[in-house]
Design a protein around this motif. Structure first.
Motif, mmCIF file in Angstrom:
data_model
loop_
_atom_site.group_PDB
_atom_site.id
_atom_site.type_symbol
_atom_site.label_atom_id
_atom_site.label_comp_id
_atom_site.label_asym_id
_atom_site.label_seq_id
_atom_site.Cartn_x
_atom_site.Cartn_y
_atom_site.Cartn_z
ATOM 1 N N ALA A 106 31.619 32.181 38.897
ATOM 2 C CA ALA A 106 33.056 32.418 39.135
ATOM 3 C C ALA A 106 33.271 33.637 40.015
ATOM 4 O O ALA A 106 33.935 34.583 39.643
ATOM 5 C CB ALA A 106 33.790 32.571 37.812
ATOM 6 N N GLY A 107 32.683 33.585 41.224
ATOM 7 C CA GLY A 107 33.003 34.617 42.217
ATOM 8 C C GLY A 107 31.927 35.653 42.445
ATOM 9 O O GLY A 107 32.095 36.540 43.262
ATOM 10 N N GLY A 108 30.821 35.613 41.695
ATOM 11 C CA GLY A 108 29.773 36.631 41.885
ATOM 12 C C GLY A 108 30.230 37.956 41.304
ATOM 13 O O GLY A 108 30.796 38.004 40.207
ATOM 14 N N ARG A 109 30.053 39.022 42.106
ATOM 15 C CA ARG A 109 30.466 40.333 41.607
ATOM 16 C C ARG A 109 31.960 40.324 41.249
ATOM 17 O O ARG A 109 32.787 39.794 41.987
ATOM 18 C CB ARG A 109 30.209 41.384 42.698
ATOM 19 N N GLY A 110 32.270 40.873 40.107
ATOM 20 C CA GLY A 110 33.663 40.902 39.671
ATOM 21 C C GLY A 110 33.858 42.009 38.654
ATOM 22 O O GLY A 110 32.965 42.842 38.437
ATOM 23 N N SER A 118 40.165 37.836 53.209
ATOM 24 C CA SER A 118 39.781 37.593 51.809
ATOM 25 C C SER A 118 39.923 38.829 50.917
ATOM 26 O O SER A 118 39.784 38.723 49.705
ATOM 27 C CB SER A 118 38.336 37.086 51.742
ATOM 28 N N ARG A 119 40.213 40.019 51.498
ATOM 29 C CA ARG A 119 40.184 41.218 50.663
ATOM 30 C C ARG A 119 41.452 42.073 50.719
ATOM 31 O O ARG A 119 41.586 43.017 49.944
ATOM 32 C CB ARG A 119 38.986 42.106 51.042
ATOM 33 N N THR A 120 42.370 41.781 51.663
ATOM 34 C CA THR A 120 43.539 42.667 51.737
ATOM 35 C C THR A 120 44.579 42.303 50.681
ATOM 36 O O THR A 120 44.627 41.181 50.188
ATOM 37 C CB THR A 120 44.222 42.606 53.121
ATOM 38 N N PHE A 129 38.312 42.242 42.058
ATOM 39 C CA PHE A 129 38.820 41.207 41.139
ATOM 40 C C PHE A 129 38.629 39.832 41.753
ATOM 41 O O PHE A 129 39.067 39.579 42.878
ATOM 42 C CB PHE A 129 40.319 41.392 40.892
ATOM 43 N N ASN A 130 38.004 38.934 41.019
ATOM 44 C CA ASN A 130 37.913 37.543 41.455
ATOM 45 C C ASN A 130 39.187 36.792 41.086
ATOM 46 O O ASN A 130 40.042 37.315 40.371
ATOM 47 C CB ASN A 130 36.666 36.878 40.871
ATOM 48 N N TYR A 131 39.264 35.586 41.563
ATOM 49 C CA TYR A 131 40.522 34.805 41.518
ATOM 50 C C TYR A 131 40.594 33.802 40.374
ATOM 51 O O TYR A 131 39.615 33.119 40.074
ATOM 52 C CB TYR A 131 40.634 34.048 42.839
ATOM 53 N N ALA A 132 41.754 33.724 39.780
ATOM 54 C CA ALA A 132 42.057 32.604 38.880
ATOM 55 C C ALA A 132 43.361 31.995 39.362
ATOM 56 O O ALA A 132 44.295 32.724 39.744
ATOM 57 C CB ALA A 132 42.217 33.097 37.456
ATOM 58 N N HIS A 159 41.138 30.859 53.618
ATOM 59 C CA HIS A 159 41.403 32.300 53.528
ATOM 60 C C HIS A 159 40.351 33.084 52.764
ATOM 61 O O HIS A 159 40.165 34.273 53.024
ATOM 62 C CB HIS A 159 42.768 32.540 52.886
ATOM 63 N N TYR A 160 39.692 32.421 51.797
ATOM 64 C CA TYR A 160 38.800 33.181 50.914
ATOM 65 C C TYR A 160 37.353 32.680 50.926
ATOM 66 O O TYR A 160 36.477 33.335 50.368
ATOM 67 C CB TYR A 160 39.344 33.150 49.478
ATOM 68 N N GLY A 161 37.120 31.498 51.485
ATOM 69 C CA GLY A 161 35.745 31.015 51.582
ATOM 70 C C GLY A 161 35.153 30.529 50.275
ATOM 71 O O GLY A 161 33.943 30.604 50.079
#
Ligand SMILES: C[S@@+](CC[C@H](N)C(=O)[O-])C[C@H]1O[C@@H](n2cnc3c(N)ncnc32)[C@H](O)[C@@H]1O
Length: 492
Positions: free
Chosen positions: A50-54, A196-198, A216-219, A298-300
């Motif tokens: 779920a997004g790797g580093r978080g 993807s980060r702003t 923070f990863n996305y939900a 936008h986020y890959g």
């Protein structure tokens, strides 16, 4: 030093640097001095699925609690980068036609160009080396999407990136950036970082880069944010800076859904827990409401289960103007059911032309027009989906098999040279390897670049697989509706 060990040291010095800038996950009343900005509410962890580093909860966290604040001085913006770099500030003024995103991309590359002497160096080292957004897709990955709309979106994203790079090249030359930072590859890195980060800030359309906040990863927005508690708590909201939120409705929805924002009264970017978390859980942020194609763009990345996924199917040209719905409203939901607008359009089309005037009001009410009409509409929709699936180069099942194969392939061939493959390669993988020139003198080298390339291609295959799954769901749904009607009729 081992790569993992170096990464861990970099992270440690980054968190110390962040604490010195006033970034904190402690409650506002706390006066704890620490050599890390985290540890009270959050800690950095790895979530491979779920997004790797978080960021994980360092304790039980309650919905609505402030979990991270990042003072204005720690936000990286075009303005803050120019304030500390007169040459940049003067050069940018000579290029008024550049967009705010292009200026931030140049300012970011200009900062990386400074290397260790940049005050942002500990933060810059935390950025990914490359991205998997649609603009990063090569020709092979783009064609692997198979669906025209998606291919078109990817081609547009990559053309746009190249055009923006061309427009900004003169400014980058004036800044005397090193050759490696003048390339399209470097530009894609900078624009991928921004895309993807702003986070949204009210004073710059390009947004800001927010140290630690961008871990923070996305939900996807779910039930926990659909109530009005967040607004009742008077929280500020933010918009993802991505140019995707076009309409007023989208803007309003995004305001409701996002759980972080810049707060003027405390001059900080504040992050709140969008639900209760147990110690150790990944704490997630909702960047906005996105379909999988938009997430990729936008986020890959994309979500296997995305409640906001929409599958658009090509309709007959006259169907788009038949009802007054906007085209974006005509889609299939993840469970295969047509959206309200698509269902009413298909029902309306199934009415003989001469009788349509008399049923207009009924169509917009969302009610069935008649059982006969419903059967015709469902048959049409199922046939449409089947025709689309039939003409695609691969089936959903084949895509699923290829994805499993690629997963195993990457696991078996961790790194190094591969002279003999354990089993015959699928045709599409052979074509991929050939198109990327991954084999030299009969030897395939599983380099870091090759691995990234396969991972990116996997995203394209996964996207088309999920698209096809929705079309199958639609066929099943339509068949169930028809069978239900037929069985009721036979009982009566
Ligand atoms: C703002 S960053 C989040 C932190 C990021 N994982 C990192 O290590 O810096 C956004 C990126 O994280 C990844 N990401 C975030 N949420 C994800 C999710 N639910 N599944 C897969 N990847 C995700 C994507 O690569 C995305 O572009």
């Amino acid at each position: 030093m081992e790569e993992a060990e170096a990464e861990s040291l970099n992270l440690k010095s980054f968190l110390k640097w962040a604490a010195e800038l006033g970034i904190s996950d402690s409650p506002p009343t706390s006066t704890i001095q620490s050599d890390s900005c985290l540890g009270q509410s959050l800690f950095v962890s790895n979530f491979p699925e779920a997004g790797g580093r978080g960021l994980a909860a360092a304790r039980d966290v309650r919905k609505g609690e402030l979990i991270l604040s990042v003072p204005k001085g720690a936000l990286m913006t075009s303005q803050s980068l120019m304030m500390n770099d007169e040459a940049l500030s003067i050069a940018v003024k000579k290029h008024p036609s550049l967009s705010s995103t292009q200026i931030l991309a140049v300012a970011l590359l200009n900062e990386v160009n400074k290397g260790k002497s940049s005050r942002w160096w500990p933060y810059l080292k935390q950025f990914p080396r490359s991205y998997d957004t649609l603009a990063d897709f090569g020709k092979f990955e783009i064609q692997s999407l198979q669906i025209d709309d998606a291919i078109w979106a990817a081609q547009k994203a990559s053309q746009k990136a190249e055009e923006e790079w061309n427009e900004a090249t003169a400014l980058m030359h004036e800044l005397k950036l090193k050759p490696q930072f003048l390339t399209l590859k470097a530009w894609l890195w900078a624009s991928g970082s921004i895309s993807s980060r702003t986070m949204h800030i009210p004073w710059d359309e390009a947004g800001c880069l927010c140290p630690v906040g961008d871990f923070f990863n996305y939900a996807a927005p779910g039930e926990e944010t659909s109530d009005s508690e967040d607004q009742a708590a008077g929280k500020a909201s933010s918009l993802p800076e991505d140019g995707m939120l076009k309409s007023e409705t989208e803007l309003a929805a995004a305001h409701r859904l996002i759980d972080a924002g810049y707060e003027k009264d405390v001059s900080s970017y504040c992050f709140y827990a969008r639900r209760d978390y147990r110690k150790g859980d990944q704490v997630l942020l909702c960047y906005g409401t996105y379909t999988n194609l938009e997430l990729l763009q936008h986020y890959g990345f994309l979500l296997m289960e995305n409640p906001n996924e929409k599958a658009f199917i090509p309709l007959e040209p006259d169907m788009y103007s038949l009802c007054s719905w906007e085209n974006e409203l005509l889609y299939l939901q993840p469970d295969g059911k047509p959206s309200f607008a698509l269902l009413s359009t298909v029902r309306f089309c199934a009415v003989p032309k001469t009788s349509r005037r008399s049923v207009v009001h009924l169509v917009y009410s969302g009610n069935r027009l008649s059982t006969e009409n419903e059967v015709v509409a469902m048959r049409w929709l199922a046939k449409k989906c089947r025709t689309i699936l039939d003409i695609l180069p691969t089936t959903a099942e084949e895509d699923g098999n290829l994805l499993s194969f690629l997963g195993e392939f990457l696991d078996i061939h961790q790194s190094g040279e591969i002279k003999e493959m354990s089993s015959p390669l699928p045709t599409e993988l052979c074509a991929f390897i050939k198109s990327k020139n991954l084999v030299s003198e009969g030897i395939f080298a599983m380099s870091r670049v090759a691995r990234r390339s396969i991972e990116r291609w996997k995203l394209a295959i996964l996207w088309r697989h999920l698209y096809k799954r929705i079309l199958w769901n639609c066929i099943v749904h339509c068949t169930e509706v028809i069978n239900d009607i037929v069985s009721r009729d036979s009982i009566q």
